[in-house]
Design a protein around this motif. Structure first.
Motif, PDB file in Angstrom:
ATOM      1  N   SER A  78       0.881  -1.206  -0.080  1.00 56.94           N
ATOM      2  CA  SER A  78       0.020   0.067  -0.174  1.00 56.94           C
ATOM      3  C   SER A  78       0.752   1.388   0.017  1.00 56.94           C
ATOM      4  N   ARG A  79       2.330   1.060   0.125  1.00 58.09           N
ATOM      5  CA  ARG A  79       3.073   2.389   0.015  1.00 58.09           C
ATOM      6  C   ARG A  79       3.011   2.937  -1.413  1.00 58.09           C
ATOM      7  N   PRO A  80       2.780   4.570  -1.206  1.00 52.95           N
ATOM      8  CA  PRO A  80       2.782   4.967  -2.547  1.00 52.95           C
ATOM      9  C   PRO A  80       4.131   5.003  -3.233  1.00 52.95           C
ATOM     10  N   ALA A  81       4.017   5.159  -4.496  1.00 56.23           N
ATOM     11  CA  ALA A  81       5.578   5.427  -5.270  1.00 56.23           C
ATOM     12  C   ALA A  81       5.405   6.951  -4.962  1.00 56.23           C
ATOM     13  N   ARG A  82       6.877   7.331  -5.177  1.00 58.77           N
ATOM     14  CA  ARG A  82       7.226   8.705  -4.946  1.00 58.77           C
ATOM     15  C   ARG A  82       7.390   9.036  -6.557  1.00 58.77           C
ATOM     16  N   ASP A  83       7.102  10.591  -6.519  1.00 59.38           N
ATOM     17  CA  ASP A  83       6.773  11.033  -7.947  1.00 59.38           C
ATOM     18  C   ASP A  83       8.169  11.905  -8.173  1.00 59.38           C
ATOM     19  N   THR A  84       9.163  11.210  -9.041  1.00 57.13           N
ATOM     20  CA  THR A  84      10.299  11.937  -8.981  1.00 57.13           C
ATOM     21  C   THR A  84      10.588  12.093 -10.650  1.00 57.13           C
ATOM     22  N   LEU A  99      19.393  10.625 -12.026  1.00 58.01           N
ATOM     23  CA  LEU A  99      18.930   9.548 -12.266  1.00 58.01           C
ATOM     24  C   LEU A  99      17.531   9.580 -13.204  1.00 58.01           C
ATOM     25  N   PRO A 100      17.496   8.351 -13.781  1.00 61.02           N
ATOM     26  CA  PRO A 100      16.528   8.156 -14.393  1.00 61.02           C
ATOM     27  C   PRO A 100      15.080   7.727 -13.737  1.00 61.02           C
ATOM     28  N   GLY A 101      15.327   7.537 -12.546  1.00 59.51           N
ATOM     29  CA  GLY A 101      14.012   7.054 -11.659  1.00 59.51           C
ATOM     30  C   GLY A 101      14.584   6.600 -10.405  1.00 59.51           C
ATOM     31  N   PRO A 102      13.830   6.223  -9.319  1.00 60.24           N
ATOM     32  CA  PRO A 102      14.244   6.132  -7.922  1.00 60.24           C
ATOM     33  C   PRO A 102      15.413   4.944  -8.049  1.00 60.24           C
ATOM     34  N   LEU A 103      16.335   5.202  -7.102  1.00 58.99           N
ATOM     35  CA  LEU A 103      17.383   4.093  -7.026  1.00 58.99           C
ATOM     36  C   LEU A 103      17.499   3.290  -5.814  1.00 58.99           C
ATOM     37  N   ALA A 104      17.531   2.086  -5.957  1.00 51.39           N
ATOM     38  CA  ALA A 104      17.714   0.911  -4.782  1.00 51.39           C
ATOM     39  C   ALA A 104      19.146   0.440  -4.824  1.00 51.39           C
ATOM     40  N   VAL A 124      16.994  -7.234  -2.312  1.00 59.73           N
ATOM     41  CA  VAL A 124      16.700  -6.410  -3.540  1.00 59.73           C
ATOM     42  C   VAL A 124      15.190  -5.909  -3.398  1.00 59.73           C
ATOM     43  N   ILE A 125      14.340  -6.868  -2.750  1.00 61.86           N
ATOM     44  CA  ILE A 125      12.735  -5.989  -2.913  1.00 61.86           C
ATOM     45  C   ILE A 125      12.810  -5.284  -1.625  1.00 61.86           C
ATOM     46  N   GLY A 126      13.514  -5.448  -0.642  1.00 58.66           N
ATOM     47  CA  GLY A 126      13.420  -4.331   0.427  1.00 58.66           C
ATOM     48  C   GLY A 126      13.905  -3.062   0.150  1.00 58.66           C
ATOM     49  N   ALA A 127      15.054  -3.135  -0.576  1.00 58.03           N
ATOM     50  CA  ALA A 127      15.743  -1.820  -1.171  1.00 58.03           C
ATOM     51  C   ALA A 127      14.997  -1.239  -2.061  1.00 58.03           C
ATOM     52  N   LEU A 128      14.082  -1.990  -2.857  1.00 56.24           N
ATOM     53  CA  LEU A 128      13.103  -1.308  -3.822  1.00 56.24           C
ATOM     54  C   LEU A 128      12.108  -0.500  -3.186  1.00 56.24           C
ATOM     55  N   ARG A 129      11.532  -1.388  -2.068  1.00 56.54           N
ATOM     56  CA  ARG A 129      10.280  -0.887  -1.351  1.00 56.54           C
ATOM     57  C   ARG A 129      10.868   0.457  -0.810  1.00 56.54           C
ATOM     58  N   GLU A 130      12.112   0.435  -0.209  1.00 53.49           N
ATOM     59  CA  GLU A 130      12.598   1.598   0.570  1.00 53.49           C
ATOM     60  C   GLU A 130      12.735   2.699  -0.392  1.00 53.49           C
ATOM     61  N   ALA A 131      13.255   2.480  -1.570  1.00 54.34           N
ATOM     62  CA  ALA A 131      13.185   3.621  -2.496  1.00 54.34           C
ATOM     63  C   ALA A 131      12.025   4.181  -3.259  1.00 54.34           C
ATOM     64  N   GLY A 132      10.567   3.634  -2.530  1.00 54.15           N
ATOM     65  CA  GLY A 132       9.461   4.089  -2.965  1.00 54.15           C
ATOM     66  C   GLY A 132       9.022   3.182  -4.185  1.00 54.15           C
ATOM     67  N   VAL A 133       9.463   2.073  -4.520  1.00 55.22           N
ATOM     68  CA  VAL A 133       8.976   1.378  -5.639  1.00 55.22           C
ATOM     69  C   VAL A 133       7.766   0.143  -5.247  1.00 55.22           C
ATOM     70  N   ASP A 134       6.852   0.282  -5.704  1.00 51.68           N
ATOM     71  CA  ASP A 134       5.664  -0.516  -5.019  1.00 51.68           C
ATOM     72  C   ASP A 134       5.853  -2.052  -5.753  1.00 51.68           C
ATOM     73  N   VAL A 135       6.462  -2.716  -5.008  1.00 43.37           N
ATOM     74  CA  VAL A 135       6.479  -4.027  -5.027  1.00 43.37           C
ATOM     75  C   VAL A 135       6.018  -5.033  -3.989  1.00 43.37           C
ATOM     76  N   ALA A 136       5.588  -5.998  -4.231  1.00 37.88           N
ATOM     77  CA  ALA A 136       5.060  -6.961  -2.952  1.00 37.88           C
ATOM     78  C   ALA A 136       6.082  -7.462  -2.204  1.00 37.88           C
ATOM     79  N   GLU A 137       5.810  -7.752  -0.768  1.00 34.85           N
ATOM     80  CA  GLU A 137       6.800  -8.412  -0.077  1.00 34.85           C
ATOM     81  C   GLU A 137       6.975  -9.844  -0.361  1.00 34.85           C
ATOM     82  N   PRO A 138       8.186 -10.499  -0.385  1.00 32.56           N
ATOM     83  CA  PRO A 138       8.316 -11.883  -0.809  1.00 32.56           C
ATOM     84  C   PRO A 138       7.917 -12.760   0.551  1.00 32.56           C
ATOM     85  N   VAL A 139       7.036 -13.575   0.050  1.00 27.01           N
ATOM     86  CA  VAL A 139       6.473 -14.800   1.028  1.00 27.01           C
ATOM     87  C   VAL A 139       7.571 -15.649   1.327  1.00 27.01           C
TER      88      VAL A 139
END
Length: 766
Positions: A5-11, A70-75, A93-108
């Motif tokens: 549900s974390r929103p992506a950052r608009d950069t 940068l062309p987009g958010p950086l993880a 990888v997924i944690g870094a993407l989410r922390e950078a504001g990229v909307d990806v699902a948590e790995p099960v």
């Protein structure tokens, strides 16, 4: 997977967040020349930064990340190198993407890795906008699940994922495929090396201010290696004389050695470690030579060494060079661990290199092994004594001439001949003669091996020719005769590879033929010497042949041709004289002839003064007689005399060979007659230009004009080029060139090359 549900950052493209990138370290040295390449590189799918430990990969990537271009958010993911596990890598990888504001699902779970990668790719594809992923210290093994998973992401996200990989070796991500499509940007060890400006900036951080030359020296000693420069700067802080420290700084510095041993050498498996140590004696290595030194077992690791160790840099054709400071550390470790093996490795390397035609490298290793005897055998056997004497463009190692050996092997003549050549280079005539006498005694004991005797006698003759050429022309001619006798006993194909020997022999022979009155043989010898000197890259011999040919033309009365040859002899890249030599006197005499032909006796006397100054220290009866003759002609010109009576008086006093005098008389008659007509009483006072040169029996122009292509061929003929060389340069067949030559000969009314060139000069066609 459920979406976050974390929103992506608009950069925007130039305002992207640095995301999870670490903060900038305070010691970072700005490198805009490289960050600019990264800014451009991340516009494509893959950017790779490969370099050894301490090369500054991470620092560079951090500087680029904080430019916010940068062309987009950086993880940013900091990996565990070779120890990386899938169960840790993908959550990172997924944690870094989410922390950078990229909307990806948590790995099960990460157990079903292909499914996890597919889900991640689907999430990023739905986003549709670029995402930058940095993998620092990414070193998975080829074919591993991590390598395959990242390759799959790249393959399925060409417009979304911008991957930046930092590694010590090429990552297993199908780089060759990316190179073919220009979709990969690479920065390697050579790119990461600091330049002088960056080196100075790094030193300034430590409060060190040294001259530019010292900065350059330090940068070269470290190969621009960032860690080496930083360690050097830290040591320089504690020194009262940092400039002196730089001159001594190398890989055996304690801080550098400890760092590289711990971070690189001790991390290698046994076979790889042995390969690194045994090949460290080499300046460059290839697979075959690695096996020769390390054995088959260790040699099998060579491909892995090249692939995995970025301290090894390709230098072309399968050869690699080890980073200078790492090589220093390896050699130090080899000396400590296997001191008795070092000389043996050098000898084995020399044997292999010698067999493969790499003579200079082989000699360098023999000197490192202290094996002067084998070095002498190798150099004399390969007819390479001219390379020791500096007669060729290529020189043997400078270490060879730095000092003479304290003791020579007592049973072979070759080491004594090598020592004589080294003494000659060092201008130690006494030592040179002592070693030559020793070589003669040892050579007398060689009776069975005629080929070896011929090679030794040739080496001796070459040393003597080089020693005597400027000091004693007569003795030099005797040495040249010895050289020709030895050459007749050797295969012609072997001699063709040593044009410096032919150039020296022909130059001396041609000079001798000129002095005994053999003008035609002298022309043939000097022309051959000129061509051979060009092939050998010997500018001094080429210069001297041109000057002797110029004198020959002057004696024949062809003053325009003499002037042209003299001008060629003094034009760069041909060398100037560093000490007085007979060829200087010869040049002054040619110029004196030319000035008389221009009716300038004052200028001619000035040149005669220069010739006599040289001949005062280097007597030469032939040149002295020519100087007297020219002086007499100058007197006649000054007195306004005319031929033939004054000529008879001048010639009668000359002791030059009759054949020379026969050529000189008509030339002198024409010269004096021309000078009389050009005397100041006859010439207009306002004329400032120097008179044109007199040419004896000026020939009529050819009946048929030469075509443009025939002139092209003729010009190259004058440059002593062979038919094959002319054909190659003009993009013609050899037969076509031969046809043009026949036409040139017919139109100029001559039958051979030298005559065609001479007549073309007389007609001013060149």
């Amino acid at each position: 997977m459920a979406e976050s549900s974390r929103p992506a950052r608009d950069t925007g493209p130039n305002q992207a967040s640095v995301g999870t990138a670490p903060s900038l370290p305070p010691w970072l040295v700005p490198r805009p020349r490289l960050t600019g390449r990264l800014v451009r590189g991340v516009l494509g799918p893959l950017t790779v930064i490969v370099g050894p430990v301490g090369a500054g990969k991470t620092a560079l990537a951090l500087e680029w990340a904080h430019t916010r271009r940068l062309p987009g958010p950086l993880a940013w993911v900091s990996c565990d190198g070779r120890a990386e596990q899938s169960s840790v890598f993908w959550p990172r990888v997924i944690g870094a993407l989410r922390e950078a504001g990229v909307d990806v699902a948590e790995p099960v779970t990460s157990e079903a890795e292909p499914l996890l990668v597919a889900a991640l790719a689907a999430d990023l594809n739905r986003r549709g906008e670029p995402v930058v992923l940095v993998l620092d210290d990414f070193q998975p093994t080829p074919g591993s699940p991590i390598a395959e998973g990242v390759s799959s992401l790249l393959r399925h996200l060409p417009g979304v994922l911008r991957l930046v990989v930092l590694a010590r070796r090429d990552p297993p991500l199908h780089l060759h495929r990316g190179r073919l499509t220009s979709e990969v940007t690479e920065l390697r060890t050579g790119d990461l090396a600091f330049d002088d400006r960056e080196t100075a900036a790094l030193l300034a951080q430590h409060g060190i201010d040294v001259p530019k030359q010292t900065v350059t020296t330090l940068r070269r000693r470290t190969d621009g290696w960032a860690a080496g420069l930083r360690l050097a700067a830290m040591s320089m802080e504690k020194r009262s004389d940092p400039e002196r420290f730089v001159t001594q700084f190398a890989g055996d510095d304690e801080a550098v050695a400890s760092y590289l041993v711990e971070e690189v050498l001790d991390q290698q498996p046994d076979g790889m470690r042995r390969l690194l140590l045994t090949t460290s004696v080499l300046d460059r290595v290839n697979a075959e030579l690695a096996v020769e030194l390390s054995g088959e077992d260790a040699g099998r690791h060579f491909a892995s060494l090249v692939r995995e160790n970025s301290f090894l840099q390709p230098v072309g054709q399968g050869w690699y060079r080890c980073h200078q400071m790492f090589a220093d550390v390896l050699r130090m470790c080899l000396r400590h661990e296997k001191p008795g093996l070092v000389a043996q490795l050098h000898r084995r390397a020399a044997a292999w290199l010698g067999e493969h035609g790499l003579l200079a490298d082989a000699v360098r290793h023999l000197l490192a092994a202290g094996d002067w005897g084998t070095a002498g055998r190798l150099i004399v056997d390969r007819l390479a004594i001219g390379q020791v004497l500096g007669l060729t463009r290529l020189r043997l190692p400078n270490e060879l001439t730095r000092r003479l050996p304290e003791q020579l092997p007592a049973e072979h003549p070759e080491p004594a001949l090598l020592a004589a050549a080294v003494a000659r280079v060092r201008d130690d005539d006494q030592a040179c003669m002592r070693y030559l006498v020793l070589s003669d005694r040892l050579l007398a004991e060689l009776t069975a091996d005629e080929d070896r005797m011929a090679r030794c006698r040739l080496a001796r003759a070459v040393i003597r020719m080089d020693q005597l050429r400027s000091r004693s022309p007569q003795e030099a001619r005797a040495a040249a005769a010895d050289a020709e006798s030895a050459l007749s006993r050797l295969p012609h194909a072997v001699l063709a590879q040593r044009p410096e020997i032919l150039a020296l022999t022909l130059a001396i022979r041609g000079s001798g033929e000129l002095r005994t009155g053999g003008l035609k043989p002298a022309e043939a010898s000097l022309t051959g010497g000129l061509k051979a000197a060009g092939a050998a890259g010997n500018g001094a011999l080429r210069r001297d042949c041109l000057i002797e040919l110029a004198l020959l033309e002057a004696l024949r009365g062809r003053f325009r041709a003499a002037d042209e040859l003299a001008a060629q002899a003094t034009q760069p890249p041909l060398p100037a004289w560093t000490v007085a030599e007979r060829s200087q006197a010869c040049l002054h005499l040619v110029r004196a002839w030319v000035e008389l032909a221009r009716a300038e006796p004052g200028r001619a006397r000035h040149e005669l003064t220069g010739a006599k100054a040289v001949l005062g220290g280097l007597p030469d009866d032939f040149l002295a007689e020519i100087a007297s003759l020219v002086a007499g002609l100058a007197t006649v010109v000054e007195q306004g005399g005319s031929a033939p009576a004054p000529i008879a008086e001048v010639v009668a006093a000359s002791r030059l060979p009759r054949t020379v005098l026969r050529a000189l008389v008509p030339a002198c008659v024409s010269l004096l007659d021309s000078a009389r007509h050009r005397s100041p009483a006859a010439a207009p006072q306002h004329t400032a230009a120097r008179p044109a040169l007199t040419v004896v029996s000026a020939p009529a122009a050819p009946a048929e004009r030469l075509s443009a292509r025939e002139r092209d061929v003729l010009n190259r003929l004058a440059q002593m080029m062979t038919t094959e060389e002319i054909a190659e340069e003009l993009y013609l067949s050899v037969n076509t060139v031969k046809t043009h030559l026949k036409s040139v000969y017919r139109k100029l009314a001559v039958t051979r090359r030298s005559a065609a060139v001479r007549r073309a000069r007389e007609l001013q066609l060149l």
